[in-house]
Design a protein around this motif. Sequence first.
Motif, PDB file in Angstrom:
ATOM      1  N   ALA A  88       0.843  -1.191   0.000  1.00  0.00           N
ATOM      2  CA  ALA A  88       0.000   0.000   0.000  1.00  0.00           C
ATOM      3  C   ALA A  88       0.879   1.243   0.000  1.00  0.00           C
ATOM      4  O   ALA A  88       2.087   1.168   0.250  1.00  0.00           O
ATOM      5  CB  ALA A  88      -0.901  -0.001   1.235  1.00  0.00           C
TER       6      ALA A  88
ATOM      7  N   ASP B  19      -6.764   3.782 -15.625  1.00  0.00           N
ATOM      8  CA  ASP B  19      -7.368   3.934 -14.299  1.00  0.00           C
ATOM      9  C   ASP B  19      -7.381   5.383 -13.798  1.00  0.00           C
ATOM     10  O   ASP B  19      -8.049   5.680 -12.814  1.00  0.00           O
ATOM     11  CB  ASP B  19      -6.632   3.062 -13.269  1.00  0.00           C
ATOM     12  CG  ASP B  19      -6.910   1.577 -13.475  1.00  0.00           C
ATOM     13  OD1 ASP B  19      -7.821   1.255 -14.277  1.00  0.00           O
ATOM     14  OD2 ASP B  19      -6.232   0.749 -12.849  1.00  0.00           O
ATOM     15  N   GLU B  23      -5.596   5.782  -8.511  1.00  0.00           N
ATOM     16  CA  GLU B  23      -4.257   5.183  -8.557  1.00  0.00           C
ATOM     17  C   GLU B  23      -4.352   3.718  -8.954  1.00  0.00           C
ATOM     18  O   GLU B  23      -5.215   2.985  -8.482  1.00  0.00           O
ATOM     19  CB  GLU B  23      -3.564   5.285  -7.176  1.00  0.00           C
ATOM     20  CG  GLU B  23      -3.062   6.676  -6.877  1.00  0.00           C
ATOM     21  CD  GLU B  23      -2.032   6.716  -5.741  1.00  0.00           C
ATOM     22  OE1 GLU B  23      -1.477   5.666  -5.372  1.00  0.00           O
ATOM     23  OE2 GLU B  23      -1.793   7.816  -5.227  1.00  0.00           O
ATOM     24  N   THR B  24      -3.449   3.318  -9.819  1.00  0.00           N
ATOM     25  CA  THR B  24      -3.403   1.926 -10.225  1.00  0.00           C
ATOM     26  C   THR B  24      -2.218   1.255  -9.534  1.00  0.00           C
ATOM     27  O   THR B  24      -1.344   1.928  -8.987  1.00  0.00           O
ATOM     28  CB  THR B  24      -3.274   1.834 -11.757  1.00  0.00           C
ATOM     29  OG1 THR B  24      -3.819   0.593 -12.193  1.00  0.00           O
ATOM     30  CG2 THR B  24      -1.832   1.913 -12.210  1.00  0.00           C
ATOM     31  N   CYS B  25      -2.183  -0.079  -9.538  1.00  0.00           N
ATOM     32  CA  CYS B  25      -1.084  -0.767  -8.858  1.00  0.00           C
ATOM     33  C   CYS B  25      -0.921  -2.192  -9.378  1.00  0.00           C
ATOM     34  O   CYS B  25      -1.820  -2.729 -10.020  1.00  0.00           O
ATOM     35  CB  CYS B  25      -1.313  -0.787  -7.338  1.00  0.00           C
ATOM     36  SG  CYS B  25      -2.885  -1.482  -6.804  1.00  0.00           S
ATOM     37  N   ARG B  44      -5.848  -5.360  -7.887  1.00  0.00           N
ATOM     38  CA  ARG B  44      -6.995  -4.485  -7.592  1.00  0.00           C
ATOM     39  C   ARG B  44      -6.623  -3.534  -6.462  1.00  0.00           C
ATOM     40  O   ARG B  44      -6.092  -3.965  -5.433  1.00  0.00           O
ATOM     41  CB  ARG B  44      -8.205  -5.337  -7.154  1.00  0.00           C
ATOM     42  CG  ARG B  44      -8.903  -6.049  -8.291  1.00  0.00           C
ATOM     43  CD  ARG B  44     -10.196  -6.702  -7.816  1.00  0.00           C
ATOM     44  NE  ARG B  44      -9.956  -7.813  -6.913  1.00  0.00           N
ATOM     45  CZ  ARG B  44      -9.683  -9.049  -7.300  1.00  0.00           C
ATOM     46  NH1 ARG B  44      -9.619  -9.347  -8.598  1.00  0.00           N
ATOM     47  NH2 ARG B  44      -9.469 -10.000  -6.427  1.00  0.00           N
ATOM     48  N   ASN B  45      -6.901  -2.251  -6.669  1.00  0.00           N
ATOM     49  CA  ASN B  45      -6.667  -1.249  -5.629  1.00  0.00           C
ATOM     50  C   ASN B  45      -7.943  -1.143  -4.800  1.00  0.00           C
ATOM     51  O   ASN B  45      -8.918  -0.527  -5.232  1.00  0.00           O
ATOM     52  CB  ASN B  45      -6.311   0.093  -6.284  1.00  0.00           C
ATOM     53  CG  ASN B  45      -6.197   1.219  -5.267  1.00  0.00           C
ATOM     54  OD1 ASN B  45      -6.259   0.976  -4.054  1.00  0.00           O
ATOM     55  ND2 ASN B  45      -6.016   2.432  -5.758  1.00  0.00           N
ATOM     56  N   GLN B  48      -9.357   2.419  -4.069  1.00  0.00           N
ATOM     57  CA  GLN B  48     -10.051   3.158  -5.147  1.00  0.00           C
ATOM     58  C   GLN B  48      -9.978   4.665  -4.909  1.00  0.00           C
ATOM     59  O   GLN B  48     -10.997   5.362  -4.909  1.00  0.00           O
ATOM     60  CB  GLN B  48     -11.510   2.689  -5.266  1.00  0.00           C
ATOM     61  CG  GLN B  48     -11.653   1.338  -5.952  1.00  0.00           C
ATOM     62  CD  GLN B  48     -11.183   1.372  -7.412  1.00  0.00           C
ATOM     63  OE1 GLN B  48     -11.725   2.081  -8.226  1.00  0.00           O
ATOM     64  NE2 GLN B  48     -10.138   0.611  -7.731  1.00  0.00           N
ATOM     65  N   PHE B  53      -3.308   3.708  -2.479  1.00  0.00           N
ATOM     66  CA  PHE B  53      -3.603   2.392  -3.044  1.00  0.00           C
ATOM     67  C   PHE B  53      -3.314   1.327  -2.001  1.00  0.00           C
ATOM     68  O   PHE B  53      -2.493   1.523  -1.098  1.00  0.00           O
ATOM     69  CB  PHE B  53      -2.779   2.122  -4.313  1.00  0.00           C
ATOM     70  CG  PHE B  53      -1.343   1.739  -4.034  1.00  0.00           C
ATOM     71  CD1 PHE B  53      -0.393   2.719  -3.768  1.00  0.00           C
ATOM     72  CD2 PHE B  53      -0.945   0.406  -4.017  1.00  0.00           C
ATOM     73  CE1 PHE B  53       0.929   2.372  -3.489  1.00  0.00           C
ATOM     74  CE2 PHE B  53       0.376   0.056  -3.736  1.00  0.00           C
ATOM     75  CZ  PHE B  53       1.313   1.040  -3.473  1.00  0.00           C
ATOM     76  N   PHE B  55      -3.252  -3.122  -2.237  1.00  0.00           N
ATOM     77  CA  PHE B  55      -3.585  -4.352  -2.955  1.00  0.00           C
ATOM     78  C   PHE B  55      -4.749  -5.042  -2.244  1.00  0.00           C
ATOM     79  O   PHE B  55      -4.781  -5.086  -1.006  1.00  0.00           O
ATOM     80  CB  PHE B  55      -2.403  -5.332  -2.945  1.00  0.00           C
ATOM     81  CG  PHE B  55      -1.250  -4.990  -3.857  1.00  0.00           C
ATOM     82  CD1 PHE B  55      -1.187  -3.784  -4.550  1.00  0.00           C
ATOM     83  CD2 PHE B  55      -0.209  -5.897  -4.014  1.00  0.00           C
ATOM     84  CE1 PHE B  55      -0.106  -3.500  -5.383  1.00  0.00           C
ATOM     85  CE2 PHE B  55       0.870  -5.625  -4.838  1.00  0.00           C
ATOM     86  CZ  PHE B  55       0.922  -4.418  -5.525  1.00  0.00           C
ATOM     87  N   ASP B  56      -5.662  -5.597  -3.016  1.00  0.00           N
ATOM     88  CA  ASP B  56      -6.730  -6.423  -2.461  1.00  0.00           C
ATOM     89  C   ASP B  56      -6.079  -7.582  -1.678  1.00  0.00           C
ATOM     90  O   ASP B  56      -5.343  -8.385  -2.271  1.00  0.00           O
ATOM     91  CB  ASP B  56      -7.560  -6.965  -3.631  1.00  0.00           C
ATOM     92  CG  ASP B  56      -8.645  -7.923  -3.187  1.00  0.00           C
ATOM     93  OD1 ASP B  56      -8.550  -8.479  -2.075  1.00  0.00           O
ATOM     94  OD2 ASP B  56      -9.586  -8.124  -3.968  1.00  0.00           O
ATOM     95  N   HIS B  79       3.014   1.519  -8.871  1.00  0.00           N
ATOM     96  CA  HIS B  79       1.731   2.209  -8.715  1.00  0.00           C
ATOM     97  C   HIS B  79       1.824   3.553  -9.412  1.00  0.00           C
ATOM     98  O   HIS B  79       2.919   4.017  -9.749  1.00  0.00           O
ATOM     99  CB  HIS B  79       1.328   2.340  -7.245  1.00  0.00           C
ATOM    100  CG  HIS B  79       2.086   3.340  -6.438  1.00  0.00           C
ATOM    101  ND1 HIS B  79       3.380   3.141  -6.006  1.00  0.00           N
ATOM    102  CD2 HIS B  79       1.733   4.563  -5.974  1.00  0.00           C
ATOM    103  CE1 HIS B  79       3.777   4.187  -5.297  1.00  0.00           C
ATOM    104  NE2 HIS B  79       2.800   5.077  -5.263  1.00  0.00           N
TER     105      HIS B  79
END
Lengths: 90, 148
Positions: A88, B19, B23-25, B44-45, B48, B53, B55-56, B79
């Motif tokens: 993150a 995206d 923010e994308t990652c 998947r962020n 959102q 961001f 990560f799922d 990212h």
Amino acid sequence: MSITVIIPTILRPLTHQQKHIDMEGSRVSEIIDHMDQQYPGIKEKLVANGNAHRFINIYVNDNDIRFQDGLATSLRDGDVLTILPAVAGG
Amino acid sequence: MLTIHTKLISAMITQSLKDHPIETCGIIAGLAGSNLPLRLIPMRNVAQSENFFMFDPQQQLQVWKEMSARHEEPVVIYHSHTGSEAYPSRSDVELAAEPQAHYVIIPTCSPHKEEIRSFRIVDQMVIEERVQIVRQYQPELEFQMMVA
């Protein structure tokens, strides 16, 4: 009750570079307490104010403990507990 | 220094622009110890957000297990920055937990647009590194490359 704990790279300096360790305990919190006795300092990396740290993911088998009972999640013999720091940032 | 195939760079930019402004990652996995990014996996962020961001966690577990089974590691963690330059933010530094990874940032806003930069982040210290973009890998590695 024997539980296998998978240790992420960033915490391996605390576990003498071991990638997995076997611990005894019937709840996630007990496992963390037992780990901290053997590998001092690990608990403060995982727990903040009595809950799992917001940016530390802990899973029992494939299940995120956030969607179970958090640190009180119960364990069965042979379960695998995986610790992964969240990826993150901003 | 990060050595990386031009197709992987293009894939990261395409994903980031698609995206934007969120923010994308994602990561690019490679064989452990090889320092060569091969398999690009968009993540998947769950935040959102335009300035955060994450990560799922469920997807992260699956991807990390798969990498472990394939003797891989995250060679690149990337990212986008959708409103600022490509330099690690305070939270990027505080939360960096893969000392062996190249942290790549893709800016999607002018005037920095698409000026990709790469950093190592170890013990909360940031070191920028050179990015060498190559047009080909060795043939057997090129074959293993996956662009999402």
